[in-house]
Design a protein around this motif. Structure first.
Motif, PDB file in Angstrom:
ATOM      1  N   PHE A 114       3.600   2.727  -1.119  1.00  0.00           N
ATOM      2  CA  PHE A 114       4.437   1.646  -0.605  1.00  0.00           C
ATOM      3  C   PHE A 114       4.960   1.988   0.781  1.00  0.00           C
ATOM      4  O   PHE A 114       5.013   1.122   1.674  1.00  0.00           O
ATOM      5  CB  PHE A 114       5.608   1.400  -1.554  1.00  0.00           C
ATOM      6  N   ALA A 115       5.343   3.254   0.990  1.00  0.00           N
ATOM      7  CA  ALA A 115       5.827   3.676   2.305  1.00  0.00           C
ATOM      8  C   ALA A 115       4.729   3.545   3.348  1.00  0.00           C
ATOM      9  O   ALA A 115       4.987   3.141   4.491  1.00  0.00           O
ATOM     10  CB  ALA A 115       6.328   5.119   2.238  1.00  0.00           C
ATOM     11  N   ALA A 116       3.474   3.877   2.992  1.00  0.00           N
ATOM     12  CA  ALA A 116       2.358   3.734   3.921  1.00  0.00           C
ATOM     13  C   ALA A 116       2.110   2.269   4.249  1.00  0.00           C
ATOM     14  O   ALA A 116       1.844   1.905   5.404  1.00  0.00           O
ATOM     15  CB  ALA A 116       1.093   4.360   3.322  1.00  0.00           C
ATOM     16  N   LEU A 117       2.205   1.397   3.242  1.00  0.00           N
ATOM     17  CA  LEU A 117       2.064  -0.035   3.483  1.00  0.00           C
ATOM     18  C   LEU A 117       3.156  -0.530   4.425  1.00  0.00           C
ATOM     19  O   LEU A 117       2.907  -1.327   5.331  1.00  0.00           O
ATOM     20  CB  LEU A 117       2.106  -0.786   2.149  1.00  0.00           C
ATOM     21  N   LEU A 118       4.373  -0.023   4.236  1.00  0.00           N
ATOM     22  CA  LEU A 118       5.488  -0.425   5.093  1.00  0.00           C
ATOM     23  C   LEU A 118       5.295   0.064   6.528  1.00  0.00           C
ATOM     24  O   LEU A 118       5.713  -0.603   7.479  1.00  0.00           O
ATOM     25  CB  LEU A 118       6.798   0.113   4.527  1.00  0.00           C
ATOM     26  N   VAL A 119       4.634   1.217   6.703  1.00  0.00           N
ATOM     27  CA  VAL A 119       4.307   1.685   8.053  1.00  0.00           C
ATOM     28  C   VAL A 119       3.440   0.660   8.760  1.00  0.00           C
ATOM     29  O   VAL A 119       3.699   0.271   9.907  1.00  0.00           O
ATOM     30  CB  VAL A 119       3.598   3.056   8.003  1.00  0.00           C
ATOM     31  N   GLY A 120       2.377   0.216   8.099  1.00  0.00           N
ATOM     32  CA  GLY A 120       1.505  -0.790   8.703  1.00  0.00           C
ATOM     33  C   GLY A 120       2.253  -2.067   9.026  1.00  0.00           C
ATOM     34  O   GLY A 120       2.081  -2.651  10.107  1.00  0.00           O
ATOM     35  N   PHE A 121       3.125  -2.487   8.110  1.00  0.00           N
ATOM     36  CA  PHE A 121       3.906  -3.704   8.332  1.00  0.00           C
ATOM     37  C   PHE A 121       4.847  -3.543   9.518  1.00  0.00           C
ATOM     38  O   PHE A 121       4.962  -4.437  10.360  1.00  0.00           O
ATOM     39  CB  PHE A 121       4.698  -4.035   7.068  1.00  0.00           C
ATOM     40  N   SER A 122       5.512  -2.401   9.608  1.00  0.00           N
ATOM     41  CA  SER A 122       6.481  -2.197  10.688  1.00  0.00           C
ATOM     42  C   SER A 122       5.799  -2.149  12.052  1.00  0.00           C
ATOM     43  O   SER A 122       6.368  -2.607  13.046  1.00  0.00           O
ATOM     44  CB  SER A 122       7.269  -0.903  10.460  1.00  0.00           C
ATOM     45  N   LYS A 123       4.586  -1.613  12.101  1.00  0.00           N
ATOM     46  CA  LYS A 123       3.898  -1.483  13.383  1.00  0.00           C
ATOM     47  C   LYS A 123       3.457  -2.828  13.948  1.00  0.00           C
ATOM     48  O   LYS A 123       3.317  -2.965  15.171  1.00  0.00           O
ATOM     49  CB  LYS A 123       2.676  -0.571  13.228  1.00  0.00           C
ATOM     50  N   THR A 124       3.239  -3.816  13.091  1.00  0.00           N
ATOM     51  CA  THR A 124       2.785  -5.117  13.580  1.00  0.00           C
ATOM     52  C   THR A 124       3.822  -6.221  13.417  1.00  0.00           C
ATOM     53  O   THR A 124       3.561  -7.367  13.779  1.00  0.00           O
ATOM     54  CB  THR A 124       1.496  -5.553  12.857  1.00  0.00           C
ATOM     55  N   ALA A 125       5.014  -5.868  12.896  1.00  0.00           N
ATOM     56  CA  ALA A 125       6.033  -6.897  12.711  1.00  0.00           C
ATOM     57  C   ALA A 125       7.385  -6.462  13.261  1.00  0.00           C
ATOM     58  O   ALA A 125       7.888  -7.041  14.214  1.00  0.00           O
ATOM     59  CB  ALA A 125       6.151  -7.275  11.233  1.00  0.00           C
ATOM     60  N   VAL A 126       7.996  -5.426  12.689  1.00  0.00           N
ATOM     61  CA  VAL A 126       9.338  -5.008  13.090  1.00  0.00           C
ATOM     62  C   VAL A 126       9.322  -3.510  13.363  1.00  0.00           C
ATOM     63  O   VAL A 126       9.417  -2.707  12.440  1.00  0.00           O
ATOM     64  CB  VAL A 126      10.387  -5.352  12.021  1.00  0.00           C
ATOM     65  N   SER A 127       9.195  -3.136  14.633  1.00  0.00           N
ATOM     66  CA  SER A 127       9.166  -1.721  14.995  1.00  0.00           C
ATOM     67  C   SER A 127      10.478  -1.064  14.586  1.00  0.00           C
ATOM     68  O   SER A 127      11.554  -1.596  14.790  1.00  0.00           O
ATOM     69  CB  SER A 127       8.968  -1.575  16.506  1.00  0.00           C
ATOM     70  N   GLY A 128      10.380   0.112  13.995  1.00  0.00           N
ATOM     71  CA  GLY A 128      11.563   0.826  13.548  1.00  0.00           C
ATOM     72  C   GLY A 128      11.809   0.706  12.066  1.00  0.00           C
ATOM     73  O   GLY A 128      12.570   1.489  11.490  1.00  0.00           O
ATOM     74  N   ALA A 129      11.166  -0.267  11.421  1.00  0.00           N
ATOM     75  CA  ALA A 129      11.360  -0.435   9.982  1.00  0.00           C
ATOM     76  C   ALA A 129      10.779   0.734   9.194  1.00  0.00           C
ATOM     77  O   ALA A 129      11.124   0.923   8.025  1.00  0.00           O
ATOM     78  CB  ALA A 129      10.723  -1.732   9.514  1.00  0.00           C
ATOM     79  N   ASN A 130       9.924   1.535   9.819  1.00  0.00           N
ATOM     80  CA  ASN A 130       9.336   2.653   9.080  1.00  0.00           C
ATOM     81  C   ASN A 130      10.318   3.800   8.869  1.00  0.00           C
ATOM     82  O   ASN A 130       9.943   4.844   8.337  1.00  0.00           O
ATOM     83  CB  ASN A 130       8.063   3.165   9.771  1.00  0.00           C
ATOM     84  N   THR A 131      11.590   3.639   9.295  1.00  0.00           N
ATOM     85  CA  THR A 131      12.586   4.631   8.901  1.00  0.00           C
ATOM     86  C   THR A 131      12.740   4.665   7.386  1.00  0.00           C
ATOM     87  O   THR A 131      13.078   5.705   6.808  1.00  0.00           O
ATOM     88  CB  THR A 131      13.954   4.313   9.547  1.00  0.00           C
ATOM     89  N   VAL A 132      12.479   3.534   6.724  1.00  0.00           N
ATOM     90  CA  VAL A 132      12.485   3.507   5.264  1.00  0.00           C
ATOM     91  C   VAL A 132      11.351   4.388   4.734  1.00  0.00           C
ATOM     92  O   VAL A 132      11.529   5.149   3.774  1.00  0.00           O
ATOM     93  CB  VAL A 132      12.351   2.065   4.747  1.00  0.00           C
ATOM     94  N   SER A 133      10.179   4.300   5.373  1.00  0.00           N
ATOM     95  CA  SER A 133       9.050   5.148   4.982  1.00  0.00           C
ATOM     96  C   SER A 133       9.386   6.620   5.156  1.00  0.00           C
ATOM     97  O   SER A 133       9.041   7.454   4.313  1.00  0.00           O
ATOM     98  CB  SER A 133       7.816   4.796   5.820  1.00  0.00           C
ATOM     99  N   LEU A 134      10.070   6.931   6.249  1.00  0.00           N
ATOM    100  CA  LEU A 134      10.484   8.307   6.505  1.00  0.00           C
ATOM    101  C   LEU A 134      11.351   8.818   5.370  1.00  0.00           C
ATOM    102  O   LEU A 134      11.155   9.945   4.876  1.00  0.00           O
ATOM    103  CB  LEU A 134      11.249   8.361   7.833  1.00  0.00           C
ATOM    104  N   ALA A 135      12.315   8.021   4.941  1.00  0.00           N
ATOM    105  CA  ALA A 135      13.206   8.440   3.862  1.00  0.00           C
ATOM    106  C   ALA A 135      12.436   8.648   2.564  1.00  0.00           C
ATOM    107  O   ALA A 135      12.702   9.607   1.824  1.00  0.00           O
ATOM    108  CB  ALA A 135      14.307   7.399   3.663  1.00  0.00           C
ATOM    109  N   ILE A 136      11.457   7.770   2.279  1.00  0.00           N
ATOM    110  CA  ILE A 136      10.665   7.906   1.052  1.00  0.00           C
ATOM    111  C   ILE A 136       9.826   9.175   1.095  1.00  0.00           C
ATOM    112  O   ILE A 136       9.784   9.945   0.126  1.00  0.00           O
ATOM    113  CB  ILE A 136       9.770   6.670   0.850  1.00  0.00           C
TER     114      ILE A 136
END
Length: 257
Positions: free
Chosen positions: A19-41
């Motif tokens: 899920f964190a990897a999926l969120l990385v892809g989403f953050s890169k093409t939608a909301v930059s910086g959202a992958n901080t959630v992935s970092l925490a996971i």
């Protein structure tokens, strides 16, 4: 060889990483910086130091997809203004990782997440009150670029958490959505690729980490496609509020772990 057995992770933990990897892809093409959630996971499931090495190739895969999507919208003068300061921050972050043990890295990641959440909240209130972004030209603008660049380089090296720092800088510079995404895509692709030799030299990227990456990269693509679809449909304000809340929860979890 079973990657999950190699890392001693359960099916539930692997699902969290996917899920964190999926969120990385989403953050890169939608909301930059959202992958901080992935970092925490990643830091919650894996040892904190090791998590930064596993996450880096996942981030690079997301960066490649973002560049392919928004390559025509990058603003290169802004990138050239940031890179020297970012390089200095990466060197400082590398020296810190040489010294820091797993506990110090985990605490640093948690503190960085909380700091970025606090600064983001403060900036949102100030912009709402003033109604316009910061000026980024002239001497003050150059000093601001250097400050954000050094902090961005340090946070991206230590915790892969440069997204919120650069997001705040680009937003304060008045970038529109596509220009923001195109500029940040090239910025993080170049910076993250430049971090690979440092991470490998520190032992953060090795055969084990790459095996886990191979299993996780497949989840980045649907996340990026979802982000591309959602970028013009998403309620940006609500999503940013959710990201900030999740970042705070992740930071507190790492500090208390």
């Amino acid at each position: 060889m079973n990657t999950m057995t190699l890392w001693h992770i359960s099916g539930r933990e692997f699902a969290a990483l996917a899920f964190a990897a999926l969120l990385v892809g989403f953050s890169k093409t939608a909301v930059s910086g959202a992958n901080t959630v992935s970092l925490a996971i990643f830091a919650a499931v894996l040892p904190a130091r090791a998590s930064t090495g596993v996450l880096l190739p996942v981030l690079i895969a997301g960066d490649v997809l973002a560049v392919l999507t928004y390559r025509r919208h990058a603003h290169w003068p802004t990138l050239w203004r940031l890179f020297p300061a970012v390089a200095a921050g990466v060197v400082v972050g590398t020296l810190f990782l040489v010294w820091a043990d797993d506990g110090a890295v985990r605490t640093s990641i948690g503190a960085i997440l909380l700091l970025m959440a606090g600064v983001t909240l403060r900036r949102r209130r100030r912009v709402a009150a003033e109604g316009e972004p910061d000026a980024v030209t002239g001497r003050a603008g150059r000093m601001k670029a250097r400050s954000y660049g050094v902090l961005g380089g340090f946070t991206t090296m230590v915790a892969n958490a440069g997204g919120p720092v650069m997001s705040m800088y680009l937003l304060s510079a008045g970038f529109r959505k596509l220009g923001f995404l195109g500029t940040s895509a090239f910025f993080f692709l170049i910076v993250n690729v430049s971090k690979v030799p440092f991470s490998a030299g520190l032992g953060l990227i090795d055969g084990r980490s790459l095996l886990l990456d191979a299993a996780l990269l497949v989840f980045v693509v649907p996340g990026a496609l979802l982000g591309k679809w959602a970028v013009n449909r998403i309620n940006q304000r609500l999503f940013e509020q959710l990201v900030i809340a999740a970042t705070i929860v992740g930071g507190v979890q790492l500090l208390l772990r």
